[in-house]
Write an enzyme that holds these catalytic residues in place. Structure first.
Site, mmCIF file in Angstrom:
data_model
loop_
_atom_site.group_PDB
_atom_site.id
_atom_site.type_symbol
_atom_site.label_atom_id
_atom_site.label_comp_id
_atom_site.label_asym_id
_atom_site.label_seq_id
_atom_site.Cartn_x
_atom_site.Cartn_y
_atom_site.Cartn_z
ATOM 1 N N CYS A 1 -40.862 11.508 -81.623
ATOM 2 C CA CYS A 1 -41.907 12.231 -81.186
ATOM 3 C C CYS A 1 -42.828 11.616 -80.270
ATOM 4 O O CYS A 1 -44.006 12.305 -80.018
ATOM 5 C CB CYS A 1 -42.842 12.898 -82.302
ATOM 6 S SG CYS A 1 -43.621 11.967 -83.481
ATOM 7 N N CYS B 1 -42.494 7.400 -89.240
ATOM 8 C CA CYS B 1 -43.471 8.213 -88.509
ATOM 9 C C CYS B 1 -44.336 9.126 -89.417
ATOM 10 O O CYS B 1 -43.888 9.913 -89.989
ATOM 11 C CB CYS B 1 -42.630 8.803 -87.651
ATOM 12 S SG CYS B 1 -43.956 10.060 -86.209
ATOM 13 N N ASP C 1 -37.308 -9.953 -62.469
ATOM 14 C CA ASP C 1 -38.519 -9.663 -62.979
ATOM 15 C C ASP C 1 -38.846 -10.689 -64.290
ATOM 16 O O ASP C 1 -38.421 -10.615 -65.201
ATOM 17 C CB ASP C 1 -38.995 -8.247 -63.463
ATOM 18 C CG ASP C 1 -40.237 -8.081 -63.772
ATOM 19 O OD1 ASP C 1 -40.966 -9.037 -64.161
ATOM 20 O OD2 ASP C 1 -40.824 -7.032 -63.987
#
Length: 412
Positions: free
Chosen positions: A204, A217, A338
């Site tokens: 979420c 969570c 990178d």
């Protein structure tokens, strides 16, 4: 291809033969093992070849950001207790390399297959594995790998209908979210040292709470599942509560975690933990990783670390200060070009170690070490770095292509 109940079609046989011929020619020309080019040629001739080669094998797929080559090797050793194994043991983990490996295992009963994270869903569809091991997900090759939650979503969607038994690390929220779409999951408490890619809930987006070793969570209730297997110090705890000792020649906590996952996978195939763990002791080094080599009269230990999570684990197993350390970083296509990930690594853990820096991107690394207030010397090559190192075994830590360069230089 275990047994001949379902022999390959003439087209598939032609593809296998052509692939092996191309691979042999590549080896003869000194261009490496030839497994990838051979696999590409074979798949061009028969695009369904991977599925055909896997159809008579009991397969296990292994995927993760870190530890998949080692875990693949440990599982392969464990399953050899039950029958012949074919495996892509050297880490060619995309469809061409996997196809090439399976083509060489005509008498095998088991296929133990390392799979690049981006290809997992497709390889699972083609090979219909009996088991899939999911170890961890963290940032890696930032210029070409998907963001970690996108990779987790790809796994979640790709594995949703799978009949495979999923053996998954319950300490990595991204792995748990990816595996939770599957009907048959075995949870392993394998631990997670690097947590910086899982502070927000993959379900979420809420902030993850992390009391102790637990996580949940606070917004949607997504939480750490209860494991049935666990790493506990130097032991693996099985679903019956028995503790089995881990004896490895490979160093560090991360490899004990790999062994715990491998024991859980072996049990899916009927190999008891005691047998599986005893067999894992055979593994001394994996494609040169952890090897101690002699070079210019010095002992060098070769350690591979490709991303922030891998560097963190590697720092935990090097000899204590003042052991000298050589760091080598490249940014070629196989590494990802990178190098901004260097800023995510906590180099203060190297305080007290004499450090030499080499590799294509040694100056990027030098700037990072300067900011971390570390003492270091920039060197032109391995030879110069070894000459500058004070006495003691030298720990050499390198990312992917830098590691291959080192192996060639030391003749490993």
């Amino acid at each position: 291809m275990a047994g001949n109940s379902d022999p390959l079609t003439p087209r598939a046989k032609l593809a296998v033969t052509a692939g092996k011929a191309v691979a042999a020619a590549s080896r003869a020309a000194g261009r490496g093992s030839g497994s990838v080019i051979g696999g590409r040629v074979a798949l061009k001739l028969d695009p369904d070849l991977l599925g055909k080669l896997a159809q008579n094998l009991d397969c296990v797929l292994v995927s993760a950001t870190n530890g998949k080559t080692t875990t693949t090797r440990l599982i392969a050793e464990a399953l050899r207790a039950a029958g012949p194994v074919v495996s892509n043991a050297l880490g060619a983990n995309m469809p061409a390399g996997i196809t090439s490996a399976l083509a060489g295992g005509s008498d095998a009963r088991y296929g133990v297959i390392e799979v690049d994270e981006k290809y997992l869903a497709g390889v699972a569809r083609d090979t219909e594995p009996k088991c899939i091991a999911l170890l961890n997900l963290s940032r890696d090759q930032l210029d070409r790998a998907a963001e970690t939650r996108m990779l987790a979503e790809n796994w979640r969607e790709g594995l949703a209908g799978s009949k495979a038994v999923i053996v998954a690390n319950c300490d990595d929220p991204l792995v748990v979210w990816a595996a939770s779409s599957s009907p048959n999951v075995i949870w392993v408490a394998a631990g997670q040292m690097w947590k910086d890619d899982a502070w927000s809930c993959p379900s979420c987006g809420g902030v993850m709470q992390r009391p102790g070793d637990d996580w949940f969570c606070g917004e949607c209730g997504f939480r750490r599942p209860t494991p049935t297997w666990a790493l506990s110090g130097d032991h693996v705890l099985d679903p019956h509560g028995s503790a089995w000792p881990i004896h490895l020649q490979l160093p560090g906590r991360a490899n004990k975690a790999n062994a715990a996952t491998s024991a859980a996978v072996a049990a899916v195939f009927g190999v008891p933990p005691q047998v599986a763990l005893e067999r894992m002791y055979q593994v001394q080094a994996v494609a040169g990783r952890y090897d101690v080599v002699q070079f210019q009269g010095r002992d060098l230990r070769l350690l591979l670390a490709k991303n922030p999570a891998g560097w963190l684990e590697t720092f935990s197993l090097i000899d204590p200060p003042p052991a000298p350390v050589i760091l080598s970083v490249n940014a070629r296509s196989a590494d990802g070009t990178d190098t901004s990930w260097l800023w995510d690594v906590d180099y203060t853990r190297l305080t007290g170690h004499p450090i030499c820096v080499i590799g294509d991107r040694k100056l990027d690394l030098a700037v990072r070490l300067e900011v971390a207030d570390q003492q270091f010397q920039v060197c032109e090559n391995l030879d110069q770095a070894v000459q500058l190192c004070p006495p003691g075994r030298i720990e050499v830590i390198a990312n992917y292509t830098a590691f291959q360069d080192l192996r060639r230089r030391v003749g490993n």
